[in-house]
Design a protein around this motif. Structure first.
Motif, short mmCIF file in Angstrom:
data_model
loop_
_atom_site.label_atom_id
_atom_site.label_comp_id
_atom_site.label_asym_id
_atom_site.label_seq_id
_atom_site.Cartn_x
_atom_site.Cartn_y
_atom_site.Cartn_z
N VAL A 297 0.90 -1.22 -0.10
CA VAL A 297 -0.04 -0.01 0.12
C VAL A 297 0.87 1.20 0.04
CG1 VAL A 297 -1.80 -1.08 1.24
CG2 VAL A 297 -0.27 0.07 2.59
N GLU A 298 0.23 2.45 -0.43
CA GLU A 298 0.76 3.76 -0.28
C GLU A 298 -0.17 4.34 1.05
OE1 GLU A 298 1.63 6.26 -3.56
OE2 GLU A 298 1.30 4.49 -4.93
N LYS A 299 0.59 4.58 2.14
CA LYS A 299 -0.06 5.10 3.18
C LYS A 299 -0.73 6.41 2.71
CE LYS A 299 3.27 3.77 6.83
NZ LYS A 299 4.17 4.20 7.64
N GLY A 300 -2.17 6.44 3.19
CA GLY A 300 -3.15 7.44 3.26
C GLY A 300 -3.97 7.27 1.98
N LYS A 301 -3.85 6.38 1.02
CA LYS A 301 -4.53 6.01 -0.18
C LYS A 301 -5.48 5.17 0.23
CE LYS A 301 -1.61 8.03 -3.22
NZ LYS A 301 -1.83 9.05 -3.95
N THR A 302 -6.60 5.13 -0.86
CA THR A 302 -7.87 4.37 -0.38
C THR A 302 -7.81 3.14 -1.72
OG1 THR A 302 -9.12 6.00 -1.94
CG2 THR A 302 -9.56 6.18 0.41
N TYR A 303 -8.30 2.19 -0.99
CA TYR A 303 -8.66 0.76 -1.93
C TYR A 303 -9.89 0.29 -1.94
CZ TYR A 303 -3.46 1.34 -2.01
OH TYR A 303 -2.13 1.89 -2.00
N GLU A 304 -10.08 -0.63 -2.60
CA GLU A 304 -11.39 -1.18 -2.64
C GLU A 304 -11.00 -2.94 -2.75
OE1 GLU A 304 -15.47 -0.58 -4.87
OE2 GLU A 304 -14.39 -1.74 -6.04
N LEU A 305 -11.75 -3.73 -1.73
CA LEU A 305 -11.53 -4.99 -1.62
C LEU A 305 -12.83 -5.72 -2.19
CD1 LEU A 305 -10.31 -7.14 1.04
CD2 LEU A 305 -12.64 -7.58 0.33
N GLN A 306 -12.55 -6.49 -3.24
CA GLN A 306 -13.81 -7.34 -3.74
C GLN A 306 -13.78 -8.64 -3.69
OE1 GLN A 306 -14.74 -6.38 -7.97
NE2 GLN A 306 -14.64 -4.14 -7.49
N TYR A 307 -14.78 -9.40 -3.57
CA TYR A 307 -14.77 -10.98 -3.37
C TYR A 307 -15.80 -11.23 -4.45
CZ TYR A 307 -16.47 -15.40 -1.99
OH TYR A 307 -16.73 -16.78 -1.90
N GLU A 308 -15.41 -12.14 -5.22
CA GLU A 308 -16.38 -12.62 -6.18
C GLU A 308 -15.82 -14.00 -6.37
OE1 GLU A 308 -17.62 -11.65 -10.75
OE2 GLU A 308 -15.91 -10.78 -10.08
N ARG A 309 -16.95 -14.96 -5.95
CA ARG A 309 -16.88 -16.49 -6.01
C ARG A 309 -16.89 -16.75 -7.81
NH1 ARG A 309 -21.43 -20.80 -4.89
NH2 ARG A 309 -19.98 -22.69 -5.33
N LYS A 310 -15.67 -17.43 -7.93
CA LYS A 310 -15.50 -17.87 -9.23
C LYS A 310 -16.47 -19.22 -9.56
CE LYS A 310 -10.78 -16.18 -10.08
NZ LYS A 310 -11.07 -15.51 -9.13
N THR A 311 -17.16 -19.29 -10.59
CA THR A 311 -18.17 -20.37 -10.98
C THR A 311 -17.45 -21.07 -12.24
OG1 THR A 311 -19.39 -18.77 -12.26
CG2 THR A 311 -20.23 -19.45 -9.89
N TYR A 312 -16.93 -22.28 -12.18
CA TYR A 312 -16.43 -22.80 -13.26
C TYR A 312 -17.40 -23.69 -14.00
CZ TYR A 312 -12.26 -21.76 -10.65
OH TYR A 312 -11.11 -21.19 -10.06
#
Length: 361
Positions: free
Chosen positions: A137-152
């Motif tokens: 990370v870069e301190k002070g920056k914002t991020y987005e965490l995504q969870y997406e279940r993979k369907t094979y």
């Protein structure tokens, strides 16, 4: 009677308003708390994802080029579906503010199992799985965490769960962890004579009195073993150690570097420069014999006199002694967190480390 009735109605109305106001205030407070929690808990009806916490860490690296600032997020998954599902770190993605994908850091291993990366596992209905994901990370920056279940084997994709990550909300305590080494060395090798900063997050649980006693016992044994011709009274040995510790506490140079920082494990490297006693016994012996050997009838008497004179001469000249030259390799202190306090782990070269604080006598 009418007057009494009016006052009764007024009082009842007032009490009702107060009760309603208190109830509304409580409801608003509960709603605010729910909304605050909701920011870290998301669900799509099939899976519930919770952000349990996070902190800056320093994973062990093989190359200095991999060194950097890393944020570890603790995630908890709960399967809300009837069927079992597989949860994997490959289902988790981090994006920066410009929608660039950030590569997760893998291969971090902690044998204490206090820090475990998220790994692939099967979850039955209502069962939970907890693990960390780590990314630079870069301190002070914002991020987005995504969870997406993979369907094979299917074109159908589940709706991703998203949690906003503000790196500024997490306190970076990585460098502050060097206080553990500073406090340990101060108490064990300097008898607490240096003024050391304190931090409630880094409290030592090691028995420092015993460690200090063990060190001083070793110092005394090394001193009397190398100056074995004269039987020093215990008091004289203690005076020498006290004098050396005092000078060392005043002048020794200690530079720390955090090599690893995990929630329950810290590794700190250092290459101490202490008041040097290297080759002083040999050099003193040669000088003493050249100047005083003829004053004694036997080599035994000369050796005894030299040993005694060495202690006196060294105590008088400690302030003029140079510092030791840094070794080619660094020493490491490892601290492990147990019951909220940090304990130092013994290393294979602990004796040579202690000898550094004897000035390599």
């Amino acid at each position: 009677m009418n007057k009494i009735y009016k006052w009764s109605v007024l009082a009842a109305t007032t009490l009702s308003l107060v009760a309603c106001g208190a109830g509304a205030q409580k409801t608003n407070s509960q709603q605010s708390k729910t909304e605050k929690t909701a920011k870290n808990v998301v669900s799509n009806g099939q899976m519930e994802l919770s952000l349990k916490g996070g902190q800056y860490i320093k994973p062990p690296v093989l190359n200095e080029s991999e060194d950097g600032t890393y944020l570890a997020l603790q995630l908890e998954f709960k399967n809300l579906a009837k069927d079992s599902v597989t949860v994997s770190d490959s289902d988790v993605t981090i994006y920066d503010a410009d929608n660039n994908k950030v590569q997760l850091t893998t291969g971090i291993y902690d044998k204490s199992e206090a820090f475990q990366l998220l790994k692939s596992d099967q979850l039955a209905q209502d069962k939970k799985l907890t693990g960390y994901v780590v990314f630079p990370v870069e301190k002070g920056k914002t991020y987005e965490l995504q969870y997406e279940r993979k369907t094979y084997g299917s074109d159908k994709k589940s709706k991703p769960l998203k949690i906003a990550i503000d790196s500024s909300k997490y306190e970076d305590k990585v460098e502050a962890s060097t206080l553990l080494a500073d406090e340990y060395i101060n108490q064990v090798f300097f008898s607490g004579q240096r003024k050391i900063k304190k931090d409630a997050d880094f409290v030592l649980g090691t028995d420092l009195k015993k460690e200090r006693s063990d060190f001083r016992a070793k110092f005394a044994a090394d001193f009397t073993r190398k100056l074995h011709d004269y039987q020093f009274p215990e008091e004289e040995v203690t005076q020498f150690i006290d004098a050396y510790e005092k000078e060392n506490a005043k002048r020794a140079k200690l530079t720390y570097k955090v090599k690893q920082y995990l929630p329950d494990k810290v590794v700190i490297s250092l290459n101490p420069e202490t008041v040097s006693m290297e080759k002083t016994i040999l050099n003193h012996m040669q000088t003493f014999y050249q100047e005083h050997r003829k004053d004694y009838s036997s080599i035994i008497e000369a050796n005894q006199a030299q040993n005694k004179a060495y202690r006196e001469d060294m105590m008088a000249s400690l302030a003029d002694r140079p510092l030791t030259i840094p070794d080619r390799y660094e020493y490491q202190l490892t601290f492990v967190k147990k019951d909220g306090k940090w304990e130092v782990e013994k290393s294979y070269n602990s004796d040579s480390f202690m000898e550094k604080f004897e000035g390599n006598l």
